[in-house]
Design a protein around this motif. Structure first.
Motif, PDB file in Angstrom:
ATOM      1  N   GLN A  15       0.835  -1.207   0.000  1.00 45.00           N
ATOM      2  CA  GLN A  15       0.000   0.000   0.000  1.00 45.00           C
ATOM      3  C   GLN A  15       0.867   1.254   0.000  1.00 45.00           C
ATOM      4  O   GLN A  15       0.599   2.212  -0.737  1.00 45.00           O
ATOM      5  N   GLY A  46      -0.315  -5.564 -13.103  1.00 38.37           N
ATOM      6  CA  GLY A  46      -0.019  -6.135 -11.790  1.00 38.37           C
ATOM      7  C   GLY A  46      -0.749  -5.413 -10.682  1.00 38.37           C
ATOM      8  O   GLY A  46      -1.163  -4.258 -10.812  1.00 38.37           O
ATOM      9  N   ARG A  47      -0.892  -6.105  -9.564  1.00 39.33           N
ATOM     10  CA  ARG A  47      -1.726  -5.606  -8.467  1.00 39.33           C
ATOM     11  C   ARG A  47      -1.239  -4.272  -7.904  1.00 39.33           C
ATOM     12  O   ARG A  47      -2.025  -3.340  -7.721  1.00 39.33           O
ATOM     13  N   THR A  48       0.055  -4.154  -7.620  1.00 42.60           N
ATOM     14  CA  THR A  48       0.535  -2.916  -6.999  1.00 42.60           C
ATOM     15  C   THR A  48       0.507  -1.733  -7.965  1.00 42.60           C
ATOM     16  O   THR A  48       0.046  -0.646  -7.585  1.00 42.60           O
ATOM     17  N   LEU A  50      -1.600  -1.301 -10.401  1.00 37.78           N
ATOM     18  CA  LEU A  50      -3.015  -0.953 -10.551  1.00 37.78           C
ATOM     19  C   LEU A  50      -3.525  -0.202  -9.324  1.00 37.78           C
ATOM     20  O   LEU A  50      -4.330   0.733  -9.446  1.00 37.78           O
ATOM     21  N   ALA A  51      -3.046  -0.594  -8.150  1.00 38.48           N
ATOM     22  CA  ALA A  51      -3.435   0.135  -6.938  1.00 38.48           C
ATOM     23  C   ALA A  51      -2.933   1.569  -6.980  1.00 38.48           C
ATOM     24  O   ALA A  51      -3.608   2.498  -6.515  1.00 38.48           O
ATOM     25  N   ALA A  87      -7.187  -4.041 -17.622  1.00 40.06           N
ATOM     26  CA  ALA A  87      -7.064  -3.793 -16.190  1.00 40.06           C
ATOM     27  C   ALA A  87      -6.801  -2.314 -15.912  1.00 40.06           C
ATOM     28  O   ALA A  87      -7.357  -1.736 -14.968  1.00 40.06           O
TER      29      ALA A  87
END
Length: 228
Positions: A15, A46-48, A50-51, A87
């Motif tokens: 985060q 990727g998740r990070t 995109l966050a 995404a």
């Protein structure tokens, strides 16, 4: 530039890395728009990442002057949720006022060879980039540059076949393209990346290490990836 141009920066969590990435993107955009009237940014999936993009949605950015590109793409239909472009659309571009003409996605649905040739020509007309965002896989790959694969040195975008993770057909930017920016930002999160990150820092010849060595690169790593 070499090793001295790489800085490893430890943050406590994925985060925190997403928040710092969003802050850096916003700052880079302001600098580029002030200097040249546009911001050219290569995005990672990727998740990070995109966050990080999601955190920009409510920011007062000069979206009309943002131009977005991709470091790699999977050869899947445009609406497939595994596409990086799809995404990113869901996380960011369908939620802010970036003009559709400023979204320079890889046409990977046309096949790896065709898409790579078309993207090579497209980005040649836009470079240099202002900022390049990348991630790192558990095997030390970045974008779709995998260990053991030979990457052309004379083109900007290359087809990829027989990727070690699905789908096997992809398109990736090459080191020639990734060198075309004053800074690269590589995000490394999660305990699954710890072994590859440690090997990289010991000097292992990994794809991510070769890209980071192209010039000024900051590596944002969380505590899970960095370990002790």
């Amino acid at each position: 530039m070499g090793e001295q141009a790489i800085e490893f920066i430890r943050l406590e969590s994925a985060q925190a890395i997403a928040e710092e990435t969003a802050r850096r993107m916003s700052a880079a955009a302001r600098r580029a728009i002030r200097a040249r009237g546009r911001f050219l940014c290569v995005l990672a999936g990727g998740r990070t990442p995109l966050a990080a993009y999601s955190r920009l949605v409510d920011q007062p950015e000069d979206w009309a002057h943002w131009h977005l590109f991709l470091g790699d793409e999977r050869c899947l239909p445009p609406d497939d949720p595994e596409r990086n472009s799809r995404a990113i659309e869901l996380a960011l571009t369908e939620r802010v006022a970036i003009p559709p003409d400023n979204l320079h996605w890889i046409p990977a649905e046309s096949g790896a060879e065709s898409a790579a040739g078309r993207y090579d020509a497209l980005i040649a007309d836009h470079m240099p980039f202002d900022l390049i965002l990348l991630g790192m896989g558990e095997d030390g790959h970045t974008a779709s540059l995998f260990p053991g694969h030979v990457t052309p040195t004379d083109v900007l975008a290359s087809p990829v076949h027989e990727a070690p993770k699905p789908p096997p057909d992809r398109v990736t930017l090459t080191p020639l393209a990734f060198a075309s920016a004053p800074e690269r930002l590589i995000l490394v999160t999660g305990a699954g990346k710890r072994k590859a990150l440690a090997a990289w820092r010991r000097g292992a010849d990994l794809p991510v290490a070769r890209i980071a060595a192209l010039g000024r690169t900051d590596v944002l790593m969380d505590s899970d990836a960095a370990g002790d």
